[in-house]
Design an enzyme around this catalytic site. Sequence first.
Site, mmCIF file in Angstrom:
data_model
loop_
_atom_site.group_PDB
_atom_site.id
_atom_site.type_symbol
_atom_site.label_atom_id
_atom_site.label_comp_id
_atom_site.label_asym_id
_atom_site.label_seq_id
_atom_site.Cartn_x
_atom_site.Cartn_y
_atom_site.Cartn_z
ATOM 1 N N TYR A 213 -14.396 -1.679 8.142
ATOM 2 C CA TYR A 213 -12.978 -1.349 8.288
ATOM 3 C C TYR A 213 -12.478 -1.694 9.700
ATOM 4 O O TYR A 213 -11.460 -2.359 9.872
ATOM 5 C CB TYR A 213 -12.817 0.150 8.013
ATOM 6 N N ASP B 31 2.067 -2.285 -4.600
ATOM 7 C CA ASP B 31 0.769 -1.599 -4.655
ATOM 8 C C ASP B 31 0.093 -1.916 -5.973
ATOM 9 O O ASP B 31 0.764 -2.173 -6.978
ATOM 10 C CB ASP B 31 0.944 -0.083 -4.486
ATOM 11 N N GLN C 140 -1.703 7.199 1.586
ATOM 12 C CA GLN C 140 -1.352 8.430 2.300
ATOM 13 C C GLN C 140 -0.135 8.235 3.210
ATOM 14 O O GLN C 140 0.772 9.063 3.213
ATOM 15 C CB GLN C 140 -2.566 8.880 3.136
ATOM 16 N N GLY D 213 0.829 -1.207 0.000
ATOM 17 C CA GLY D 213 0.000 0.000 0.000
ATOM 18 C C GLY D 213 0.858 1.249 0.000
ATOM 19 O O GLY D 213 0.477 2.300 0.540
HETATM 20 N N1 SER Z 1 -8.171 7.619 8.958
HETATM 21 C C1 SER Z 1 -8.901 6.396 9.027
HETATM 22 C C2 SER Z 1 -10.260 6.551 8.517
HETATM 23 O O1 SER Z 1 -10.808 7.613 8.677
HETATM 24 C C3 SER Z 1 -8.968 5.903 10.445
HETATM 25 O O2 SER Z 1 -8.009 4.919 10.565
HETATM 26 O O3 SER Z 1 -10.799 5.635 8.010
#
Ligand code: SER
Length: 318
Positions: A144, A31, A11, A7
């Site tokens: 997530y 990636d 960011q 990855g």
């Molecule tokens: N920055 C991430 C998100 O907002 C949190 O781990 O998904």
Amino acid sequence: MRILVTGGAGQVGTDLLKRLHADGHAVRCFDLVRRTPGVPDDVEWIRGDVVNPAEVFDCVFEFAPEVIYHFAALLSATGEKRPHGCYTVNMHGTRNVLEAARLAKTTPQVVFASTIAVFGNNLPTPEPEHGVGDDVPLQPTTMYGVTKVAGELLGAYYQKKWGLDFRGVRFPGLINAGIPGGGTSDYALLMYIDGIRYGRYECFVGENSAIPMMYMPDALRALTELSAAPRKNLRRSIYNIGAFSPTAEDFAHAVRARVPGVEITFKADPVRQAILDSWPRAVNDQNANDDWGWKAEYTLDKMSDELVRDLQEMLKHQ
Ligand code: SER
């Protein structure tokens, strides 16, 4: 050292690749997408999919890294739009990376990017004065978060069962002069970028919203310091790390103070607001401090001064 970053176009990955290269390491990125502009040419770039075990295994066995930073994942907001995709990338990707590390001759250390999104229901109320600790119930409300809790547990299992050196941090929302990708915390970063680029930004969460946030230089330092810490000092594999927790209005104020005439408004998007409201306001990172000396350096003001200056410079050239 030989270091692999999955990855690496994301960011965190983009900034970490540059940092590791500047520190003199042999760095390879894995990636799906093509090379990010600005990443030095001698960072090796392999295009592949973490979901595909053969591609991950070939990459790891051939490069024989000593450390793997595993970042490839779909984030929280994208994950709610694409829960099946999020499950597949995050769960299968993490398992493939751990399995490749276990089987590789070099048995690399695996450093995992976990997140404040592992928190959710049944946090202590009221929130403890010094933030939520490492060992509270992990009951995330997003796909997530579910996959990141599973990743933490799976890594700990590989460590116990097979002696893999697995370690990681729970990142707050991260802010840098880069392009965010599908996170709920992106509003903070976008406030600076769009504020400077377009002179205005409509924030997708309400002005009193607050979660843990961190400036990228601190986040990179956390990763490299945790990786370098002697294993015997680590009493756990995953650590909370914190820096500051401004409200969205505090961010707006910091931007307005540095970007004359900028217009920042608030219009909460119910899905992302609900995700954000499920996360704690602050985390307690005493364990990270005790075990490997972690301490954030940036405050909101220090970050804002640096970030606004960098973004103004960056956007001048675009
Ligand atoms: N920055 C991430 C998100 O907002 C949190 O781990 O998904």
